[in-house]
Design a protein around this motif. Structure first.
Motif, PDB file in Angstrom:
ATOM      1  N   VAL A  51      -7.863  -4.194   2.229  1.00  0.00           N
ATOM      2  CA  VAL A  51      -7.936  -3.050   3.141  1.00  0.00           C
ATOM      3  C   VAL A  51      -7.948  -3.586   4.561  1.00  0.00           C
ATOM      4  O   VAL A  51      -8.750  -4.469   4.889  1.00  0.00           O
ATOM      5  CB  VAL A  51      -9.205  -2.209   2.902  1.00  0.00           C
ATOM      6  N   LEU A 307      -2.833   9.755  -3.016  1.00  0.00           N
ATOM      7  CA  LEU A 307      -3.061   8.506  -2.287  1.00  0.00           C
ATOM      8  C   LEU A 307      -4.539   8.325  -1.987  1.00  0.00           C
ATOM      9  O   LEU A 307      -5.140   7.344  -2.412  1.00  0.00           O
ATOM     10  CB  LEU A 307      -2.222   8.479  -1.006  1.00  0.00           C
ATOM     11  N   GLY A 308      -5.134   9.253  -1.260  1.00  0.00           N
ATOM     12  CA  GLY A 308      -6.561   9.178  -0.956  1.00  0.00           C
ATOM     13  C   GLY A 308      -7.013  10.480  -0.337  1.00  0.00           C
ATOM     14  O   GLY A 308      -6.370  10.989   0.584  1.00  0.00           O
ATOM     15  N   CYS A 311      -7.146  10.678   3.410  1.00  0.00           N
ATOM     16  CA  CYS A 311      -5.968  10.273   4.174  1.00  0.00           C
ATOM     17  C   CYS A 311      -5.438  11.438   5.008  1.00  0.00           C
ATOM     18  O   CYS A 311      -5.562  12.607   4.632  1.00  0.00           O
ATOM     19  CB  CYS A 311      -4.860   9.800   3.237  1.00  0.00           C
ATOM     20  N   LEU A 325      -1.533   0.659  -6.377  1.00  0.00           N
ATOM     21  CA  LEU A 325      -1.549   1.719  -5.371  1.00  0.00           C
ATOM     22  C   LEU A 325      -1.521   1.079  -3.988  1.00  0.00           C
ATOM     23  O   LEU A 325      -2.269   0.131  -3.720  1.00  0.00           O
ATOM     24  CB  LEU A 325      -2.798   2.591  -5.522  1.00  0.00           C
ATOM     25  N   TRP A 327      -0.964   2.295   0.333  1.00  0.00           N
ATOM     26  CA  TRP A 327      -0.671   3.321   1.322  1.00  0.00           C
ATOM     27  C   TRP A 327      -1.046   2.853   2.725  1.00  0.00           C
ATOM     28  O   TRP A 327      -1.792   1.888   2.894  1.00  0.00           O
ATOM     29  CB  TRP A 327      -1.372   4.646   1.004  1.00  0.00           C
ATOM     30  N   PHE A 336      -3.989   0.101   2.738  1.00  0.00           N
ATOM     31  CA  PHE A 336      -4.775  -0.040   1.512  1.00  0.00           C
ATOM     32  C   PHE A 336      -3.839  -0.529   0.425  1.00  0.00           C
ATOM     33  O   PHE A 336      -2.801   0.096   0.170  1.00  0.00           O
ATOM     34  CB  PHE A 336      -5.368   1.316   1.117  1.00  0.00           C
ATOM     35  N   LEU A 352      -8.263   3.165  -9.471  1.00  0.00           N
ATOM     36  CA  LEU A 352      -7.393   3.411  -8.323  1.00  0.00           C
ATOM     37  C   LEU A 352      -7.840   4.617  -7.502  1.00  0.00           C
ATOM     38  O   LEU A 352      -7.998   4.532  -6.272  1.00  0.00           O
ATOM     39  CB  LEU A 352      -5.949   3.599  -8.785  1.00  0.00           C
ATOM     40  N   ASP A 353      -8.006   5.752  -8.167  1.00  0.00           N
ATOM     41  CA  ASP A 353      -8.338   6.983  -7.439  1.00  0.00           C
ATOM     42  C   ASP A 353      -9.716   6.920  -6.775  1.00  0.00           C
ATOM     43  O   ASP A 353      -9.851   7.258  -5.589  1.00  0.00           O
ATOM     44  CB  ASP A 353      -8.230   8.182  -8.361  1.00  0.00           C
ATOM     45  N   SER A 356      -9.657   4.237  -3.826  1.00  0.00           N
ATOM     46  CA  SER A 356      -8.863   4.723  -2.700  1.00  0.00           C
ATOM     47  C   SER A 356      -9.542   5.894  -2.016  1.00  0.00           C
ATOM     48  O   SER A 356      -9.543   6.000  -0.788  1.00  0.00           O
ATOM     49  CB  SER A 356      -7.475   5.140  -3.185  1.00  0.00           C
ATOM     50  N   SER A 360     -10.556   5.825   1.905  1.00  0.00           N
ATOM     51  CA  SER A 360      -9.864   6.772   2.792  1.00  0.00           C
ATOM     52  C   SER A 360     -10.810   7.656   3.578  1.00  0.00           C
ATOM     53  O   SER A 360     -10.413   8.249   4.584  1.00  0.00           O
ATOM     54  CB  SER A 360      -8.902   7.643   1.977  1.00  0.00           C
TER      55      SER A 360
END
Length: 363
Positions: A51, A307-308, A311, A325, A327, A336, A352-353, A356, A360
């Motif tokens: 990050v 994505l996040g 974001c 992932l 972005w 990220f 991932l989710d 992120s 974010s």
């Protein structure tokens, strides 16, 4: 120095209040712990997170991975292929509004003549994601030329431009157009025109100068259906096979590191002309499907969805079914990149989710 201390120092230069820096350090620590927990319980074998926000960077490897480990990107390959197209757009050699048939004369039956390069790159062409005989093609180790032949003749799902339907075959045909216009194989074109100028020394479509042993193995027991779904009978063509790693599929066959992908994303947030001019980079990362249900740029998803949650609307990025992932959010100057060996149908909800999402929302 502990990892928590390192994170606090990383965040100290962001011009935030002490309480905000502390909150961000805690958030990042919690995000890292999500990944480590899945390593500890044996669900995840390898992962790397990077990050960056401005000049501040947090980078951590997990499990069997090192910070410079090369992972199979899956569909993050798609925006890399799209960058190859945009190099030619930048040079004025092709236009996004050009009909695909201009470069693929065999792609002319019915509504195909109305499909543009933009349709191919925004998943609005009407082509399917995978061919009906995808698994059979892979099982007999078909070359990409056979996939192209199938994509040219496969039935369209809808009239071009009227709907969104995620489609790897559109990316494949965009890649074929690059090769015909540039008269260069796509792996070589990307290496010369994108990866080398950006200093992406550990990124390659296919294997190139690397060996399969240089790459992080996938946990194929959780593979997606189009990659064998973990069936032992698919080992000769799944994500870990010599065939797939060498195929250089322009929709899912690239390998890279978190640092290289961060360089790529940064080059689009802050274009300096090494690969794309500023106007071309902006064209690639802005939304091209405002009237459709999905928000798509050229090769990228745009906005926070997928994505996040924190974001901005200007964020662009992509996920991969291999468990990846990446972005970039120009509003916060954040990139990220999270690469894992665990397929997204498992790692998405577990790793991932949530990771992120946490990153974010940092101040």
């Amino acid at each position: 120095m502990t990892r928590r201390d390192s994170l606090a120092l990383t965040l100290a230069g962001l011009g935030l209040t002490f309480s905000a820096r502390a909150a961000n350090a805690t958030t990042m620590q919690n995000a890292l712990q999500i990944i480590q927990a899945q390593i500890d319980n044996g669900t995840l074998h390898s992962a790397v997170l990077r990050v960056s926000r401005g000049h501040q960077v947090t980078e951590q490897a997990f499990g069997k991975a090192k910070v410079d480990s090369m992972f199979l990107l899956g569909s993050i390959t798609k925006p890399l292929t799209a960058m190859a197209v945009m190099v030619l757009v930048d040079r004025g050699e092709i236009r996004l509004s050009d009909p695909a048939v201009k470069y693929l004369p065999e792609f002319s039956e019915g509504a195909r003549k109305n499909i543009t390069l933009e349709h191919l790159l925004t998943h609005t062409s009407g082509l399917p994601d995978q061919l009906a005989d995808n698994n059979a093609l892979r099982a007999r180790h078909a070359p990409l030329a056979e996939f192209v032949k199938g994509a040219v003749s496969t039935p369209l799902l809808f009239s071009p431009g009227t709907k969104y339907h995620y489609q790897s075959m559109g990316i494949l045909l965009a890649a074929e157009i690059v090769q015909r216009v540039a008269k260069t194989p796509l792996p070589e074109f990307l290496q010369e025109q994108v990866f080398t100028p950006l200093g992406m020394s550990r990124t390659v479509l296919g294997l190139g100068k690397f060996q399969k042993e240089d790459m992080v193995p996938m946990q194929t027991e959780h593979a997606a259906p189009e990659a064998g779904a973990g069936d032992p009978k698919a080992r000769e063509w799944d994500w870990n096979s010599d065939y797939w790693r060498q195929l250089a599929a322009p929709w899912g066959g690239a390998h890279s590191t978190v640092d290289d992908l961060s360089k790529c994303l940064s080059s689009l947030m802050h274009p300096d002309g090494k690969v794309l001019r500023e106007a071309t980079a902006r064209l690639m990362t802005q939304e091209h499907t405002p009237k459709l249900e999905a928000h798509r740029g050229i090769g990228f998803a745009v906005g926070p969805a997928g994505l996040g949650k924190g974001c901005s609307a200007r964020t662009f990025g992509h996920a991969g079914s291999t468990g990846t992932l990446a972005w970039a959010d120009p509003v916060t100057d954040t990139t990220f990149v999270l690469l894992t060996a665990l397929p997204k149908n498992v790692s998405g909800a577990l790793i991932l989710d949530p990771v992120s999402g946490m990153v974010s929302t940092m101040s």
